[in-house]
Design an enzyme around this catalytic site. Structure first.
Site, mmCIF file in Angstrom:
data_model
loop_
_atom_site.group_PDB
_atom_site.id
_atom_site.type_symbol
_atom_site.label_atom_id
_atom_site.label_comp_id
_atom_site.label_asym_id
_atom_site.label_seq_id
_atom_site.Cartn_x
_atom_site.Cartn_y
_atom_site.Cartn_z
ATOM 1 N N THR A 121 -26.800 -16.720 -13.689
ATOM 2 C CA THR A 121 -27.440 -17.300 -14.875
ATOM 3 C C THR A 121 -26.370 -17.566 -15.930
ATOM 4 O O THR A 121 -25.670 -16.653 -16.362
ATOM 5 C CB THR A 121 -28.496 -16.320 -15.422
ATOM 6 O OG1 THR A 121 -29.383 -16.027 -14.356
ATOM 7 C CG2 THR A 121 -29.267 -16.922 -16.583
ATOM 8 N N GLU A 151 -30.696 -18.874 -9.336
ATOM 9 C CA GLU A 151 -31.433 -17.946 -8.484
ATOM 10 C C GLU A 151 -32.606 -17.367 -9.278
ATOM 11 O O GLU A 151 -32.448 -16.972 -10.420
ATOM 12 C CB GLU A 151 -30.476 -16.820 -8.052
ATOM 13 C CG GLU A 151 -31.082 -15.809 -7.133
ATOM 14 C CD GLU A 151 -31.761 -16.458 -5.958
ATOM 15 O OE1 GLU A 151 -31.065 -17.118 -5.177
ATOM 16 O OE2 GLU A 151 -32.993 -16.308 -5.809
ATOM 17 N N PHE A 249 -48.129 -12.020 -14.461
ATOM 18 C CA PHE A 249 -47.346 -11.688 -15.656
ATOM 19 C C PHE A 249 -48.209 -11.524 -16.892
ATOM 20 O O PHE A 249 -47.842 -11.923 -17.997
ATOM 21 C CB PHE A 249 -46.238 -12.737 -15.882
ATOM 22 C CG PHE A 249 -44.934 -12.288 -15.281
ATOM 23 C CD1 PHE A 249 -44.818 -12.160 -13.912
ATOM 24 C CD2 PHE A 249 -43.850 -11.958 -16.067
ATOM 25 C CE1 PHE A 249 -43.649 -11.716 -13.338
ATOM 26 C CE2 PHE A 249 -42.676 -11.504 -15.513
ATOM 27 C CZ PHE A 249 -42.580 -11.392 -14.147
ATOM 28 N N GLY A 253 -47.993 -3.421 -21.271
ATOM 29 C CA GLY A 253 -47.305 -2.163 -20.975
ATOM 30 C C GLY A 253 -46.268 -1.829 -22.018
ATOM 31 O O GLY A 253 -46.395 -2.218 -23.187
ATOM 32 N N CYS A 260 -32.263 -8.843 -16.493
ATOM 33 C CA CYS A 260 -32.423 -10.285 -16.730
ATOM 34 C C CYS A 260 -33.124 -10.612 -18.040
ATOM 35 O O CYS A 260 -32.526 -11.259 -18.906
ATOM 36 C CB CYS A 260 -33.151 -10.915 -15.555
ATOM 37 S SG CYS A 260 -32.078 -10.960 -14.117
ATOM 38 N N LYS A 263 -31.354 -9.475 -21.462
ATOM 39 C CA LYS A 263 -30.052 -10.139 -21.658
ATOM 40 C C LYS A 263 -30.220 -11.659 -21.746
ATOM 41 O O LYS A 263 -29.659 -12.300 -22.637
ATOM 42 C CB LYS A 263 -29.164 -9.731 -20.478
ATOM 43 C CG LYS A 263 -28.103 -10.704 -20.058
ATOM 44 C CD LYS A 263 -27.317 -10.171 -18.886
ATOM 45 C CE LYS A 263 -27.741 -10.693 -17.538
ATOM 46 N NZ LYS A 263 -27.363 -12.055 -17.220
HETATM 47 C C1 UDX Z 1 -36.747 -11.495 -13.491
HETATM 48 C C2 UDX Z 1 -37.387 -12.843 -13.075
HETATM 49 O O1 UDX Z 1 -38.725 -12.623 -12.627
HETATM 50 C C3 UDX Z 1 -36.565 -13.517 -11.990
HETATM 51 O O2 UDX Z 1 -37.119 -14.775 -11.675
HETATM 52 C C4 UDX Z 1 -35.148 -13.678 -12.510
HETATM 53 O O3 UDX Z 1 -34.326 -14.256 -11.537
HETATM 54 C C5 UDX Z 1 -34.570 -12.335 -12.923
HETATM 55 O O4 UDX Z 1 -35.425 -11.733 -13.886
HETATM 56 P P1 UDX Z 1 -36.679 -9.012 -12.516
HETATM 57 O O5 UDX Z 1 -35.856 -8.657 -13.716
HETATM 58 O O6 UDX Z 1 -36.260 -8.498 -11.185
HETATM 59 O O7 UDX Z 1 -36.788 -10.617 -12.374
HETATM 60 O O8 UDX Z 1 -38.138 -8.433 -12.783
HETATM 61 P P2 UDX Z 1 -39.628 -8.953 -13.022
HETATM 62 O O9 UDX Z 1 -40.454 -8.568 -11.867
HETATM 63 O O10 UDX Z 1 -39.658 -10.363 -13.420
HETATM 64 O O11 UDX Z 1 -40.049 -8.012 -14.240
HETATM 65 C C6 UDX Z 1 -39.282 -7.968 -15.443
HETATM 66 C C7 UDX Z 1 -39.827 -6.957 -16.392
HETATM 67 O O12 UDX Z 1 -41.050 -7.396 -16.931
HETATM 68 C C8 UDX Z 1 -40.090 -5.580 -15.818
HETATM 69 O O13 UDX Z 1 -39.623 -4.602 -16.723
HETATM 70 C C9 UDX Z 1 -41.600 -5.502 -15.687
HETATM 71 O O14 UDX Z 1 -42.091 -4.199 -15.804
HETATM 72 C C10 UDX Z 1 -42.013 -6.360 -16.868
HETATM 73 N N1 UDX Z 1 -43.338 -6.972 -16.697
HETATM 74 C C11 UDX Z 1 -43.541 -7.900 -15.746
HETATM 75 C C12 UDX Z 1 -44.380 -6.615 -17.563
HETATM 76 O O15 UDX Z 1 -44.211 -5.776 -18.453
HETATM 77 N N2 UDX Z 1 -45.596 -7.224 -17.395
HETATM 78 C C13 UDX Z 1 -45.812 -8.156 -16.448
HETATM 79 O O16 UDX Z 1 -46.945 -8.677 -16.382
HETATM 80 C C14 UDX Z 1 -44.768 -8.510 -15.581
#
Ligand code: UDX
Length: 432
Positions: A121, A151, A249, A253, A260, A263
């Site tokens: 990224t 990605e 999403f 919470g 990701c 940052k």
């Molecule tokens: C994210 C993006 O989804 C991905 O496409 C990108 O490439 C990298 O960043 P990731 O960091 O692995 O991926 O986690 P993700 O499953 O997206 O969740 C991110 C955060 O959001 C987590 O802390 C999760 O607990 C939180 N979250 C997610 C919520 O609080 N509520 C939700 O409904 C969904």
């Protein structure tokens, strides 16, 4: 196809493993020699479901090699994926040093036409920078093209997401490079989005910013639910049936963590600022996310009266389930604040405890949720691991000093908690 991958973090390792699985001849490199040594012995640097098996299979079948020599790796592939880290600087701007160093190395060592793909990224316009650096440093008269191929994998489902992505984005001004990229991704059944390099770079940042904003949006609604007596789970369900909103999403919470969203959203604010735009919406997204953690600590303090000297059991440390990643995990802030106020913390996480031990001091780490619960004044849920959804709550209740659960991930039904005789406090729902 002969492909090189430079940088074997989450993105590089998943990319290398999946491209090998698709039948390509992959050589992957990292400057961290210890990591390469471990990978060659089948020891994975990260916990990621399905990764170890896929790496081992492809190494055994000679489609995947790990080396610590960038020169060798640059010589190997007709296509080179740059997957090195793009960490934040002190002011949240993206540190592009590693990408730039690799660009120089590629320029100095390439002997034939290469497609140079940046997957990490990066800020919009990085592709132009890479092009400029290579043009300036190239020693022989060798042709190359630059492609942005961001990605979108999530930690915990990295392999699945790489094999079955919602879309594949590739940005380039070279038809030849796009044709080569199409061949690589041909076995994957996903829509191909072909754009300019800049648009591809922006698609990644805009997607992450949008998702982070969606989470902060539902967390704001959760606050209004708490103040009005509505239930955020019901509200989210009702909203999610609208296809334009979608049910994904919308889980309220303690906010987003991981490497990701925190940052990238800060970096995107900086990118906008440098281009002359004040990204107010994304700033609010981040503020709301920080609030969620503070509000949770307040809920704990209020439920217990005070936390000084109280025994608190914490279940879940990683920023989300199915990963051992502790980077920007809400647990770090929450535990830190509770310790500061004199609480005694006993914690358990199914896979993140080794990493957590390097970050959290003055915490006793337990072998299971039951050991953590023993004698605790309150039990906190900070990560929604399935193990916690399925645990023996009768046993937990008998072990707790007082049957109080404060759930930052809304993993239990209110009625089940009520029937089970718990005092249960969650997010955006009524207390029982
Ligand atoms: C994210 C993006 O989804 C991905 O496409 C990108 O490439 C990298 O960043 P990731 O960091 O692995 O991926 O986690 P993700 O499953 O997206 O969740 C991110 C955060 O959001 C987590 O802390 C999760 O607990 C939180 N979250 C997610 C919520 O609080 N509520 C939700 O409904 C969904």
């Amino acid at each position: 196809m002969k492909i090189s991958v430079i940088g074997v973090g989450y993105v590089g390792l998943a990319t290398a493993a999946v491209l090998a699985e698709l039948g390509n001849d992959i050589m992957a490199a990292d400057v961290d020699e210890e990591k390469i040594k471990c990978l060659n012995q089948g020891i994975m640097p990260i916990f990621e479901p399905g990764l170890k098996e896929m790496v081992e299979r492809n190494v055994r079948e000679n489609r995947l090699k790990f080396v610590s020599d960038n020169k060798k790796v640059i010589g190997h592939g007709d296509v080179i994926f740059i997957c090195v880290g793009t960490p934040p600087k002190y002011n949240w701007e993206t540190e592009l040093k590693y990408v730039e160093d690799v660009a120089v190395e590629i320029a100095k060592n390439m002997k034939s036409y290469k497609v140079i793909v940046h997957k990490s990224t990066v800020p919009v316009e990085t592709g132009d920078k890479i092009k400029k650096i290579i043009k300036e440093s190239v020693e022989e008269d060798v042709d190359f093209d630059v492609v942005s191929n961001p990605e979108f994998l999530r930690e915990g489902t990295a392999i699945e997401d790489t094999l079955h992505p919602d879309r594949i984005v590739m940005g380039s001004d070279s038809k030849k490079a796009i044709e080569i990229m199409k061949k690589i991704y041909d076995p994957i059944n996903a829509p191909l989005i072909i754009t300019s390099v800049k648009s591809a770079e922006l698609i990644k940042h805009a997607s992450n910013a949008f998702l982070a904003t969606k989470i902060s949006f539902i967390n704001s609604v959760a606050r209004i639910c708490e103040l009005s007596g509505a239930d955020v789970e019901e509200v989210a369900e009702g909203m999610g049936y609208d296809k334009r909103v979608s049910k994904h999403f919308l889980n309220a919470g303690i906010g987003y963590g991981g490497f990701c969203f925190p940052k990238d959203s800060q970096a995107f604010i900086k990118i906008a600022e440098n281009l002359g735009y004040d990204y107010k919406l994304l700033k609010a997204t981040n503020e709301i996310n920080d609030d969620q953690k503070r509000i949770f600590v307040d809920k704990v303090k209020k439920a217990l009266g005070h936390v000084n000297g109280k025994n608190i059991a914490v279940l879940g440390l990683s920023f989300k389930p199915d990963t051992d990643d502790m980077r920007f995990a809400p647990s770090v802030y929450i535990i830190g604040k509770l310790l500061e106020k004199g609480a005694k913390i006993k914690a358990y996480d199914p896979v993140a405890m080794d990493k957590a031990k390097n970050i959290l001091s003055n915490v006793s780490f337990c072998k299971d949720p039951y050991e953590a619960s023993k004698g605790a004044d309150a039990l906190l849920i900070l990560t929604e691991w399935n193990e916690f959804k399925e645990m023996d709550l009768k046993k937990v209740k008998s072990l707790l000093k007082s049957p109080l659960i404060i759930d930052g991930r809304n993993i239990y039904d209110l009625s089940a908690m009520e029937k089970g005789g718990f005092r249960y406090i969650s997010i955006g729902r009524k207390d029982v």
